[in-house]
Write a protein that holds these residues in place. Structure first.
Motif, PDB file in Angstrom:
ATOM      1  N   GLU A 120      -0.397  24.526  -3.409  1.00  0.00           N
ATOM      2  CA  GLU A 120      -1.905  24.709  -3.155  1.00  0.00           C
ATOM      3  C   GLU A 120      -2.465  23.669  -2.843  1.00  0.00           C
ATOM      4  OE1 GLU A 120      -3.034  27.891  -1.727  1.00  0.00           O
ATOM      5  OE2 GLU A 120      -0.973  28.753  -2.744  1.00  0.00           O
ATOM      6  N   GLU A 121      -3.063  23.791  -1.294  1.00  0.00           N
ATOM      7  CA  GLU A 121      -3.386  21.835  -1.252  1.00  0.00           C
ATOM      8  C   GLU A 121      -4.531  21.769  -1.318  1.00  0.00           C
ATOM      9  OE1 GLU A 121      -5.581  20.591   2.255  1.00  0.00           O
ATOM     10  OE2 GLU A 121      -4.355  22.467   3.076  1.00  0.00           O
ATOM     11  N   GLU A 122      -5.129  23.218  -2.345  1.00  0.00           N
ATOM     12  CA  GLU A 122      -6.213  22.715  -3.271  1.00  0.00           C
ATOM     13  C   GLU A 122      -5.863  21.778  -4.922  1.00  0.00           C
ATOM     14  OE1 GLU A 122     -10.355  22.920  -3.713  1.00  0.00           O
ATOM     15  OE2 GLU A 122      -9.318  23.756  -2.125  1.00  0.00           O
ATOM     16  N   GLN A 123      -4.791  22.204  -5.065  1.00  0.00           N
ATOM     17  CA  GLN A 123      -4.835  21.468  -6.123  1.00  0.00           C
ATOM     18  C   GLN A 123      -4.583  19.991  -5.402  1.00  0.00           C
ATOM     19  OE1 GLN A 123      -0.743  23.068  -6.495  1.00  0.00           O
ATOM     20  NE2 GLN A 123      -1.071  23.281  -8.734  1.00  0.00           N
ATOM     21  N   PHE A 124      -4.010  19.471  -4.799  1.00  0.00           N
ATOM     22  CA  PHE A 124      -4.199  18.060  -4.840  1.00  0.00           C
ATOM     23  C   PHE A 124      -6.027  17.302  -3.282  1.00  0.00           C
ATOM     24  CE2 PHE A 124       0.049  19.234  -3.971  1.00  0.00           C
ATOM     25  CZ  PHE A 124       0.541  18.119  -5.320  1.00  0.00           C
ATOM     26  N   LYS A 125      -6.263  18.679  -3.845  1.00  0.00           N
ATOM     27  CA  LYS A 125      -8.088  17.551  -3.108  1.00  0.00           C
ATOM     28  C   LYS A 125      -8.618  16.966  -3.829  1.00  0.00           C
ATOM     29  CE  LYS A 125     -11.650  19.725  -0.126  1.00  0.00           C
ATOM     30  NZ  LYS A 125     -11.512  19.631   0.654  1.00  0.00           N
ATOM     31  N   TYR A 129       0.779  -0.983   0.165  1.00  0.00           N
ATOM     32  CA  TYR A 129       0.001   0.220   0.218  1.00  0.00           C
ATOM     33  C   TYR A 129       1.021   0.777  -0.408  1.00  0.00           C
ATOM     34  CZ  TYR A 129      -3.942  -2.638   0.589  1.00  0.00           C
ATOM     35  OH  TYR A 129      -4.923  -3.622   0.968  1.00  0.00           O
ATOM     36  N   SER A 130       2.089   1.171   1.129  1.00  0.00           N
ATOM     37  CA  SER A 130       3.211   2.864   0.572  1.00  0.00           C
ATOM     38  C   SER A 130       3.525   2.643  -0.519  1.00  0.00           C
ATOM     39  CB  SER A 130       3.443   2.087   1.990  1.00  0.00           C
ATOM     40  OG  SER A 130       4.722   1.160   1.574  1.00  0.00           O
ATOM     41  N   HIS A 131       3.949   1.643  -1.089  1.00  0.00           N
ATOM     42  CA  HIS A 131       4.384   2.160  -2.898  1.00  0.00           C
ATOM     43  C   HIS A 131       3.935   2.456  -3.697  1.00  0.00           C
ATOM     44  CE1 HIS A 131       7.977  -0.468  -3.055  1.00  0.00           C
ATOM     45  NE2 HIS A 131       7.613  -0.664  -1.469  1.00  0.00           N
ATOM     46  N   LYS A 132       2.057   2.242  -3.863  1.00  0.00           N
ATOM     47  CA  LYS A 132       0.574   2.281  -3.539  1.00  0.00           C
ATOM     48  C   LYS A 132       0.458   3.864  -3.871  1.00  0.00           C
ATOM     49  CE  LYS A 132      -1.920  -1.885  -5.831  1.00  0.00           C
ATOM     50  NZ  LYS A 132      -1.621  -1.159  -7.347  1.00  0.00           N
ATOM     51  N   VAL A 133       1.110   4.273  -2.845  1.00  0.00           N
ATOM     52  CA  VAL A 133      -0.049   5.806  -2.223  1.00  0.00           C
ATOM     53  C   VAL A 133       1.824   6.345  -2.669  1.00  0.00           C
ATOM     54  CG1 VAL A 133       0.265   7.269   0.004  1.00  0.00           C
ATOM     55  CG2 VAL A 133      -1.074   5.504   0.051  1.00  0.00           C
ATOM     56  N   ALA A 134       2.778   6.637  -2.763  1.00  0.00           N
ATOM     57  CA  ALA A 134       3.946   6.821  -3.185  1.00  0.00           C
ATOM     58  C   ALA A 134       4.163   7.124  -4.500  1.00  0.00           C
ATOM     59  CB  ALA A 134       5.485   5.704  -2.540  1.00  0.00           C
ATOM     60  N   GLU A 135       3.392   6.368  -5.265  1.00  0.00           N
ATOM     61  CA  GLU A 135       3.446   6.719  -6.805  1.00  0.00           C
ATOM     62  C   GLU A 135       2.517   7.580  -7.293  1.00  0.00           C
ATOM     63  OE1 GLU A 135       3.881   6.199 -11.191  1.00  0.00           O
ATOM     64  OE2 GLU A 135       5.459   5.753  -8.847  1.00  0.00           O
ATOM     65  N   ARG A 136       1.646   7.012  -6.485  1.00  0.00           N
ATOM     66  CA  ARG A 136       0.146   8.388  -6.372  1.00  0.00           C
ATOM     67  C   ARG A 136       0.963   9.389  -6.439  1.00  0.00           C
ATOM     68  NH1 ARG A 136      -4.126   7.566 -10.014  1.00  0.00           N
ATOM     69  NH2 ARG A 136      -4.295   5.555  -9.379  1.00  0.00           N
ATOM     70  N   ALA A 137       1.033   9.566  -5.093  1.00  0.00           N
ATOM     71  CA  ALA A 137       2.005  10.865  -4.852  1.00  0.00           C
ATOM     72  C   ALA A 137       2.729  11.288  -5.452  1.00  0.00           C
ATOM     73  CB  ALA A 137       2.621  11.889  -3.568  1.00  0.00           C
ATOM     74  N   ARG A 138       3.693  11.016  -6.474  1.00  0.00           N
ATOM     75  CA  ARG A 138       4.852  11.090  -7.773  1.00  0.00           C
ATOM     76  C   ARG A 138       3.895  11.302  -8.714  1.00  0.00           C
ATOM     77  NH1 ARG A 138       6.832   8.993 -12.037  1.00  0.00           N
ATOM     78  NH2 ARG A 138       5.884   7.258 -11.738  1.00  0.00           N
ATOM     79  N   LEU A 139       2.894  11.093  -9.132  1.00  0.00           N
ATOM     80  CA  LEU A 139       2.192  11.548 -10.260  1.00  0.00           C
ATOM     81  C   LEU A 139       1.338  13.053  -9.785  1.00  0.00           C
ATOM     82  CD1 LEU A 139       0.657   7.682 -11.589  1.00  0.00           C
ATOM     83  CD2 LEU A 139       1.984   8.929 -12.350  1.00  0.00           C
ATOM     84  N   TYR A 140       0.552  12.872  -8.799  1.00  0.00           N
ATOM     85  CA  TYR A 140      -0.298  14.361  -8.750  1.00  0.00           C
ATOM     86  C   TYR A 140       0.865  15.475  -8.618  1.00  0.00           C
ATOM     87  CZ  TYR A 140      -4.188  11.736  -6.980  1.00  0.00           C
ATOM     88  OH  TYR A 140      -5.571  11.245  -7.168  1.00  0.00           O
TER      89      TYR A 140
END
Length: 198
Positions: free
Chosen positions: A182-187, A150-161
């Motif tokens: 801005e926090e809004e970019q990742f909402k 799960y942490s690998h998936k979250v890190a990959e998703r964060a990288r893409l964002y």
């Protein structure tokens, strides 16, 4: 890892629980490494699956692992398949189980004075093996504990964002000015903000 990550976790727990009393939450910090060249094979005459060790096999022999820390290799999953491919000298086996290596860097749970375990390695190995059965997207056992996957998936998703937000596919080329977003970019949309959608 010990100096930064473990200490940051301890500091965060102290802050959450309050610095006025002794910290009650205990932690066990284990590093899992799959990118190594060690392969495990069953002994001659032992039961096996296509030449691979059976799931649940643990190798913690000091001849293979480090003896100064809790270190072991754990086969949690079945190999998908196996075929031999001819190369220059001999053959290479494809479908060999790649065995993750586990190193316990910091432990307050199993090596604690109040711990009921006489041999603390066994419950750590059992816990890691059990966590390999808890990955929600697969009905089979996976090779790594579910929190690691799960942490690998979250890190990959964060990288893409992050790449989308700064408009770059090269993480190395992003300037420090582009780090302030801005926090809004990742909402997330309200329908998925509390789901494991990744």
């Amino acid at each position: 890892v010990l100096q930064k990550e473990v200490q940051a976790l301890i500091d965060a727990l102290k802050e959450l629980e309050g610095a006025s009393h002794e910290r009650e939450t205990r932690i066990c910090f284990i590093v899992v490494c799959k990118g190594h060249k060690v392969h495990e094979y069953p002994k001659q005459g032992e039961p096996h699956l296509k030449g691979n060790p059976r799931p649940g096999t643990v190798v913690d022999d000091p001849a293979v692992t480090r003896s100064e820390v809790v270190h072991f290799n754990l086969v949690a999953h079945k190999a998908i398949g196996q075929k031999a491919v001819k190369v220059r000298e001999g053959s290479v086996r494809h479908g060999d189980t790649q065995v993750p290596s586990y190193v316990c860097l910091y432990d307050e749970i199993f090596h604690h004075e109040e711990s009921p375990y006489a041999v603390p390695t066994d419950p750590i190995q059992r816990m890691c093996y059990t966590l390999c059965h808890l990955y929600g997207y697969c009905e089979n056992t996976v090779s790594l504990p579910a929190p690691v996957v799960y942490s690998h998936k979250v890190a990959e998703r964060a990288r893409l964002y992050y790449q989308h937000a700064v408009g770059s596919s090269d993480m190395g080329s992003v300037s420090s000015a582009g780090m302030e977003m801005e926090e809004e970019q990742f909402k997330l949309h309200k329908n998925i903000e509390h789901e494991m959608y990744w």
